[in-house]
Design a protein around this motif. Structure first.
Motif, PDB file in Angstrom:
ATOM      1  N   ARG A  19       3.693   3.093 -10.742  1.00 42.28           N
ATOM      2  CA  ARG A  19       2.151   3.402 -10.673  1.00 42.28           C
ATOM      3  C   ARG A  19       1.615   3.655 -11.886  1.00 42.28           C
ATOM      4  O   ARG A  19       0.469   3.222 -12.190  1.00 42.28           O
ATOM      5  N   TYR A  79       0.707   3.590  -1.849  1.00 43.16           N
ATOM      6  CA  TYR A  79      -0.308   4.694  -2.084  1.00 43.16           C
ATOM      7  C   TYR A  79      -0.738   5.517  -0.909  1.00 43.16           C
ATOM      8  O   TYR A  79      -1.436   6.648  -0.777  1.00 43.16           O
ATOM      9  N   ARG A 124      -1.545   0.409  -6.600  1.00 45.92           N
ATOM     10  CA  ARG A 124      -1.385   0.951  -5.128  1.00 45.92           C
ATOM     11  C   ARG A 124      -0.140   0.455  -4.628  1.00 45.92           C
ATOM     12  O   ARG A 124      -0.072   0.825  -3.446  1.00 45.92           O
ATOM     13  N   SER A 140      -5.735   6.660  -7.015  1.00 47.67           N
ATOM     14  CA  SER A 140      -6.309   5.362  -6.967  1.00 47.67           C
ATOM     15  C   SER A 140      -7.483   5.304  -6.195  1.00 47.67           C
ATOM     16  O   SER A 140      -8.334   4.426  -6.161  1.00 47.67           O
ATOM     17  N   ALA A 160       0.991  -1.147   0.132  1.00 44.93           N
ATOM     18  CA  ALA A 160      -0.037   0.287   0.029  1.00 44.93           C
ATOM     19  C   ALA A 160       0.912   1.194   0.001  1.00 44.93           C
ATOM     20  O   ALA A 160       0.637   2.001   0.749  1.00 44.93           O
TER      21      ALA A 160
END
Length: 404
Positions: free
Chosen positions: A350, A55, A342, A311, A53
């Motif tokens: 990404r 993001y 992500r 995202s 994760a």
């Protein structure tokens, strides 16, 4: 650092807020991948996620990372009396107006030179600009069409692209809008260049995707929108969808004059391909409620696509269960692509999966039809400086300075 109520800001406070957000409220979905929060020092926490994760660095720079004083988390009046650590704290809150006063306990209070803020809501853009010209207000957001007027009156105009766009949010559970060909027809029915030129003097850039050039999630292959205005193709798609004689839809729009004007322009263009659109004007709170609850057909509004992270826009608008996807729109493969987009915090890694999502959704008939990418424009009276263009929607007023 201190909270507005005098409590200490520390790692325990961070843990308390994140765990509270995970239990209930608007951030439950946003923080669903946050598995565990551990305090590892007075000013350090360790976050463990249920999946890669990267993001979340961006997400935690938004609402999910706002820390509330632990003693205020369960207060019934927290929605109207927030207790944070910012440079300003709410003084008064009433319909149409909110005032803030400088927080003297702010960690960098010496650099905050204004004593407070007063924000007044005006639905009409002309009235807002007039308030600045008369000295009643220090600054306001304006439309691109007001730039010349503002500059002629000696106001300072700031502008720049951000990650918002004007578009039509569709409820894909409504009959007709549940058909991909109808949504594709909407994509081809709109003359974006005419809207950009006539309503925004080119400052709202024609777009068939959520992002503008220069932002990492922008898809170069969708940059040329000229092929997306084809009324005959729109009519053909409607006929293939089972509407050879056209169809009717309702366009809900908020009280702001500029969005009503945009809705009227879209209404006229849709009429040309056989889509009869009825405009329904909602009050501000009604509009917010309609979008959050899914009680609408199609809303003409400003959409935030980059904050807190691109995202999250995909999760909210393109995934089943998304906060702004009442019709349950879905597209095969998006879940896997979203996971890839992500996993890392490196935008070069990404970009590819994000670009593929946007292209796949555009081809499938998107649940959100972009019209143009917004350029943020604001006008200030002379002597007011320091407000930067909010590229992802965050305003930093502690940098504002006022001189005579």
């Amino acid at each position: 650092m201190k909270f507005h109520n005098g409590e200490e800001f520390n790692a325990e406070a961070v843990k308390a807020s994140l765990e509270a957000y995970k239990k209930s409220g608007a951030l439950v979905t946003t923080l669903s991948v946050l598995d565990k929060v551990e305090v590892t020092g007075p000013s350090e926490v360790k976050l463990t996620f249920s999946e890669p994760a990267g993001y979340m660095i961006n997400v935690l720079a938004g609402e999910a990372g706002i820390v509330v004083a632990p003693g205020a988390l369960d207060a019934e009046d927290l929605p109207t009396k927030p207790v944070g650590t910012g440079a300003f704290e709410i003084d008064t809150l009433q319909v149409g107006k909110v005032t803030f006063k400088k927080f003297e306990g702010y960690w960098n209070a010496a650099e905050t030179t204004i004593g407070g803020l007063e924000m007044t809501v005006y639905s009409d853009e002309t009235t807002r600009l007039r308030a600045v010209k008369s000295g009643q207000a220090d600054g306001t957001s304006i439309t691109p069409g007001q730039i010349k007027e503002a500059e002629a009156d000696g106001l300072t105009v700031v502008r720049g692209p951000n990650t918002t766009f004007n578009g039509i949010l569709l409820n894909t559970s409504v009959k007709g809008l549940d058909n991909p060909k109808v949504r594709q027809a909407l994509m081809y029915a709109i003359d974006r260049d005419a809207i950009s030129k006539n309503l925004y003097e080119g400052a709202c850039v024609s777009a068939v995707q959520p992002y503008q050039e220069g932002f990492w999630a922008y898809v170069p292959e969708l940059g040329d929108v000229s092929s997306y205005y084809d009324p005959e193709k729109a009519k053909k798609l409607l006929a293939e969808a089972g509407f050879p004689n056209g169809m009717e839809i309702t366009l809900e729009v908020g009280p702001n004059t500029s969005y009503q004007i945009l809705a009227q322009a879209l209404q006229a263009q849709l009429q040309q391909v056989g889509i009869k659109a009825t405009i329904k004007v909602l009050e501000f709170q009604q509009m917010i409620t309609a979008r959050r609850t899914g009680q609408f057909t199609a809303t003409v509004a400003l959409v935030q696509a980059g904050r807190p992270d691109p995202s999250q826009f995909v999760a909210d608008f393109y995934m089943k269960g998304g906060a702004y996807n009442p019709g349950g729109f879905s597209q095969e493969g998006i879940g896997e692509l979203l996971a890839k987009a992500r996993a890392s915090d490196d935008v070069t890694e990404r970009a590819a999966p994000m670009h593929q999502i946007i292209k796949d959704v555009a081809a499938a008939g998107p649940p959100v039809v972009p019209v143009c990418g917004v350029t943020y424009v604001a006008a200030f009276r002379k002597g007011v400086t320091g407000l930067d263009v909010p590229s992802v929607g965050d305003y930093h007023y502690n940098s504002v300075k006022i001189s005579k």
